[in-house]
Design a protein around this motif. Structure first.
Motif, short mmCIF file in Angstrom:
data_model
loop_
_atom_site.label_atom_id
_atom_site.label_comp_id
_atom_site.label_asym_id
_atom_site.label_seq_id
_atom_site.Cartn_x
_atom_site.Cartn_y
_atom_site.Cartn_z
N ILE A 87 -4.62 11.66 0.75
CA ILE A 87 -3.69 12.57 1.42
C ILE A 87 -4.46 13.56 2.30
O ILE A 87 -4.07 13.88 3.42
N ARG A 88 -5.57 14.03 1.78
CA ARG A 88 -6.39 14.99 2.53
C ARG A 88 -6.93 14.35 3.81
O ARG A 88 -6.99 14.97 4.87
N GLU A 89 -7.32 13.06 3.73
CA GLU A 89 -7.86 12.37 4.90
C GLU A 89 -6.77 12.04 5.91
O GLU A 89 -6.98 12.13 7.13
N ILE A 90 -5.60 11.66 5.42
CA ILE A 90 -4.52 11.26 6.31
C ILE A 90 -3.91 12.44 7.04
O ILE A 90 -3.48 12.37 8.17
N GLY A 91 -3.85 13.56 6.37
CA GLY A 91 -3.28 14.76 6.98
C GLY A 91 -1.77 14.71 7.00
O GLY A 91 -1.13 14.55 5.96
N ASN A 92 -1.18 14.77 8.16
CA ASN A 92 0.28 14.85 8.29
C ASN A 92 0.95 13.49 8.47
O ASN A 92 2.12 13.42 8.83
N GLY A 93 0.23 12.40 8.27
CA GLY A 93 0.80 11.07 8.45
C GLY A 93 1.72 10.68 7.30
O GLY A 93 2.07 11.49 6.44
N ASP A 94 2.10 9.39 7.31
CA ASP A 94 2.96 8.87 6.25
C ASP A 94 2.15 8.74 4.96
O ASP A 94 1.20 7.95 4.90
N VAL A 95 2.52 9.49 3.94
CA VAL A 95 1.73 9.51 2.70
C VAL A 95 2.58 9.05 1.51
O VAL A 95 2.27 9.37 0.37
N ARG A 96 3.65 8.30 1.78
CA ARG A 96 4.53 7.90 0.68
C ARG A 96 3.81 7.05 -0.36
O ARG A 96 4.02 7.22 -1.56
N ASP A 97 2.97 6.10 0.10
CA ASP A 97 2.26 5.25 -0.86
C ASP A 97 1.31 6.07 -1.73
O ASP A 97 1.19 5.83 -2.94
N GLU A 98 0.63 7.02 -1.11
CA GLU A 98 -0.33 7.83 -1.85
C GLU A 98 0.39 8.73 -2.85
O GLU A 98 -0.08 8.91 -3.98
#
Length: 217
Positions: free
Chosen positions: A33-44
């Protein structure tokens, strides 16, 4: 015989082993989540939720199975016993069936014994099969188990080596952290003033810990 320090070491190793995976997944999920930032994080987020739930299940189950039987929560409700056991033991490969004497509470020492018996039963089955649990308010516990696909009247093929660990207190060389419940169950039965009895008939294996069998050990 196993000493207290040896059992404590095995127990600590077992708890750490089982909690490393879900807690590690939670840490990995937060890193993603920290690496993705504001992207789609539903799987994480799903990964974190599942891992947190698994870690909570393990801790709640182990608190009863491995914790002290003394204290303010001296009795356990059948609802609590079933909830934690179903989450810990039941799966696509293991089916749990309950036969409880209505709404009741049982002594914590008997609840601890029941959970250790369930852990032993799951190991004896090889993680596949059906387990039937009967418990009464006086602390009696009976568990019947059948390997996958085996019905009453067929020949069961349980793990005989593990059944032998239930027949008598094991030696240190017979126990690994993954089998620590087999080291604890005999002392737990004595604390609950019950004696373990293991039989095989009608295609199943039966573990009985009844207060009617209690003797001075």
């Amino acid at each position: 015989m196993l000493g207290n320090q040896q059992v404590a070491g095995l127990l600590a190793s077992r708890i750490c082993h089982d909690l490393v995976s879900p807690v590690g997944a939670i840490a990995n999920g937060t890193d993603l989540i920290r690496e993705i930032g504001n992207g789609d994080v539903r799987d994480e987020v799903t990964m974190i939720g599942q891992s947190a739930s698994r870690a909570s299940t393990l801790l709640q189950f182990y608190r009863i199975a491995f914790g002290s039987a003394n204290g303010e929560d001296a009795e356990l409700s059948d609802t609590e016993l079933r909830r934690h056991a179903d989450r810990m033991i039941a799966s696509e490969k293991i089916q749990l069936e309950w036969d409880l004497a209505g709404t009741m509470s049982i002594p914590r020492a008997s609840g601890r014994l029941l959970y250790l018996m369930l852990m032993c039963a799951r190991a004896v089955l090889g993680l596949r099969g059906r387990i039937t649990i009967r418990a009464t308010s006086d602390g009696a516990v009976d568990i019947a188990l059948w390997p996958k696909g085996v019905t009453p009247g067929a020949v069961a093929q349980p793990n005989e080596n593990l059944l032998a660990l239930l027949a008598q207190k094991p030696k240190l060389d017979d126990i690994t952290p993954r089998l620590v419940e087999f080291a604890l169950i005999h002392e737990c039965a004595a604390a609950a003033r019950a004696r373990l009895n293991v039989t095989q008939h009608d295609g199943g294996v039966y573990l009985c810990a009844s207060t009617a069998l209690a003797t001075t050990q």
